[in-house]
Design an enzyme around this catalytic site. Structure first.
Site, PDB file in Angstrom:
ATOM      1  N   LYS A   1     -12.729 -32.097  35.349  1.00  0.00           N
ATOM      2  CA  LYS A   1     -11.778 -30.979  35.367  1.00  0.00           C
ATOM      3  C   LYS A   1     -11.681 -30.405  36.759  1.00  0.00           C
ATOM      4  O   LYS A   1     -12.581 -30.569  37.598  1.00  0.00           O
ATOM      5  CB  LYS A   1     -12.183 -29.883  34.385  1.00  0.00           C
TER       6      LYS A   1
ATOM      7  N   ASP B   1     -19.337 -24.840  30.431  1.00  0.00           N
ATOM      8  CA  ASP B   1     -18.264 -25.797  30.736  1.00  0.00           C
ATOM      9  C   ASP B   1     -18.224 -26.970  29.750  1.00  0.00           C
ATOM     10  O   ASP B   1     -17.420 -27.881  29.938  1.00  0.00           O
ATOM     11  CB  ASP B   1     -18.460 -26.379  32.146  1.00  0.00           C
TER      12      ASP B   1
HETATM   13  O1  C5P Z   1     -23.440 -22.409  31.435  1.00  0.00           O
HETATM   14  P1  C5P Z   1     -24.077 -23.272  32.462  1.00  0.00           P
HETATM   15  O2  C5P Z   1     -25.445 -23.751  32.046  1.00  0.00           O
HETATM   16  O3  C5P Z   1     -23.197 -24.394  32.920  1.00  0.00           O
HETATM   17  O4  C5P Z   1     -24.294 -22.397  33.751  1.00  0.00           O
HETATM   18  C1  C5P Z   1     -25.044 -22.810  34.866  1.00  0.00           C
HETATM   19  C2  C5P Z   1     -25.380 -21.588  35.696  1.00  0.00           C
HETATM   20  O5  C5P Z   1     -24.193 -21.037  36.250  1.00  0.00           O
HETATM   21  C3  C5P Z   1     -25.992 -20.453  34.874  1.00  0.00           C
HETATM   22  O6  C5P Z   1     -27.381 -20.567  34.816  1.00  0.00           O
HETATM   23  C4  C5P Z   1     -25.565 -19.224  35.649  1.00  0.00           C
HETATM   24  O7  C5P Z   1     -26.405 -19.030  36.750  1.00  0.00           O
HETATM   25  C5  C5P Z   1     -24.211 -19.618  36.188  1.00  0.00           C
HETATM   26  N1  C5P Z   1     -23.085 -19.140  35.344  1.00  0.00           N
HETATM   27  C6  C5P Z   1     -22.791 -17.810  35.335  1.00  0.00           C
HETATM   28  N2  C5P Z   1     -21.745 -17.347  34.575  1.00  0.00           N
HETATM   29  C7  C5P Z   1     -21.001 -18.200  33.826  1.00  0.00           C
HETATM   30  C8  C5P Z   1     -21.285 -19.585  33.839  1.00  0.00           C
HETATM   31  C9  C5P Z   1     -22.352 -20.025  34.602  1.00  0.00           C
HETATM   32  O8  C5P Z   1     -23.447 -17.010  36.014  1.00  0.00           O
HETATM   33  N3  C5P Z   1     -19.988 -17.722  33.103  1.00  0.00           N
END
Ligand code: C5P
Length: 314
Positions: free
Chosen positions: A14, A150
């Site tokens: 994406k 994501d």
């Molecule tokens: O959700 P995901 O595990 O992909 O997120 C990875 C990191 O990105 C999280 O640990 C966080 O630090 C950051 N993140 C965030 N806010 C979001 C998505 C991700 O702070 N909405």
């Protein structure tokens, strides 16, 4: 009925067309308005019943990749999001059995194109089929959201806006067909680190708002309109950690890109080079590739977008 012992799922990368980032929430995540757009750059995930005598752990992982993919950045243990997806589905349905997962990667690793999330989404779809779970799409999306913000989008593909921490999706009408150039970097950027840098730079970030202009540009189709409304609030943070990337964006713009931005948390740069059916687009695409390569990027990859489906069994 023939029971398959191997299932392969193709899943797209994406690009974020709008990434509006609010303040950090109490759970540590950030409130987002995130317009996801699938592009025709795919990983293929194959899950296979593990042979009975081999006695592996619940999941064994292997990976192969295109020449531009840095496989050193892909963990081949239980921490890989694809392995976690298989374990989560097995726990939730009680139907799992040991599997071998092979990731054939074309999506850049740690490049802000959600390759790891795409692999996890594909693994959910593949294991659901292999184990005959037959979960409804909404249940798969709920499991996907538990794996990462994501992960739900690659189940859907095409174009969708994500709110909450990015996981609550609404499909968007987007009839345009576009061409993109992605400038890849051999060194990835950690998403968590980019968000932390965002907090440092924007301690007073306002609540993220959807962009009516983005919705209109997508509904109308046409690269010129879309190029004018591309935004990424994480770009400043990504450039603060990787100042070299600013020169890449500038080179692509000067070479005629209609829009240029850091993809997601970076460091991959995305250049919108035109409408797929415009005779001028291949020339712009070639010029942008030449310019960003001259600016020192490790490699480029081109892709189309606009009607790219989500995770699909092949
Ligand atoms: O959700 P995901 O595990 O992909 O997120 C990875 C990191 O990105 C999280 O640990 C966080 O630090 C950051 N993140 C965030 N806010 C979001 C998505 C991700 O702070 N909405």
């Amino acid at each position: 009925m023939t029971v398959s012992t191997t299932v392969t799922v193709r899943v797209p990368a994406k690009v974020n067309l709008q990434l509006a980032v609010g303040p950090r929430r109490e759970d540590g995540f950030h409130a987002l308005v995130n317009v996801f757009h699938a592009v025709s750059l795919f990983d293929e995930v194959t899950v296979k019943e593990a042979p009975p005598r081999q006695e592996p752990g619940f999941v064994t992982l292997s990976a192969s990749g295109g020449t531009r993919v840095d496989l050193d950045g892909v963990p081949l243990d239980a921490t890989n999001l694809a392995a976690r997806a298989a374990v989560l589905l097995a726990e939730e349905t009680g139907k799992g059995s040991p599997v071998e997962i092979h990731l054939d990667k074309r999506i850049p690793v740690a490049g802000g194109m959600a390759g790891g999330s795409a692999d996890a989404a594909a693994t959910l779809v593949a294991c659901d089929r292999l184990w005959g779970c037959g979960l409804p799409e909404t249940d798969l999306a709920d499991l996907a959201a538990r794996l990462g913000s994501d992960v739900p989008f690659p189940l859907l593909g095409r174009t969708a806006v994500g709110t909450g921490r990015g996981e609550i999706l609404e499909p968007l009408a987007a009839p345009g067909r576009y061409r993109w150039v992605f400038a890849l970097s051999s060194r990835g950027l950690s998403t968590a680190r980019v968000f932390a840098e965002y907090d440092r730079l924007r301690p007073d970030a306002p609540a993220p708002l959807p962009s009516p202009a983005m919705r209109e540009a997508l509904a109308a189709g046409g690269a010129a309109a879309l190029g004018a409304v591309l935004t990424n609030d994480l770009e400043r943070a990504a450039l603060s950690l990787r100042p070299d990337v600013a020169g890449v964006l500038a080179a692509g713009r000067e070479a005629g890109a209609i829009g240029a931005l850091v993809s997601g948390s970076g460091p991959t740069c995305a250049f919108l080079v035109g409408d797929e059916d415009d005779a001028a687009t291949p020339g712009v695409e070639a010029a942008v590739v030449r310019a960003v390569e001259a600016a020192g990027v490790d490699s480029c990859v081109s892709a189309g977008s606009g009607d790219v489906p989500g995770a699909t069994v092949v």
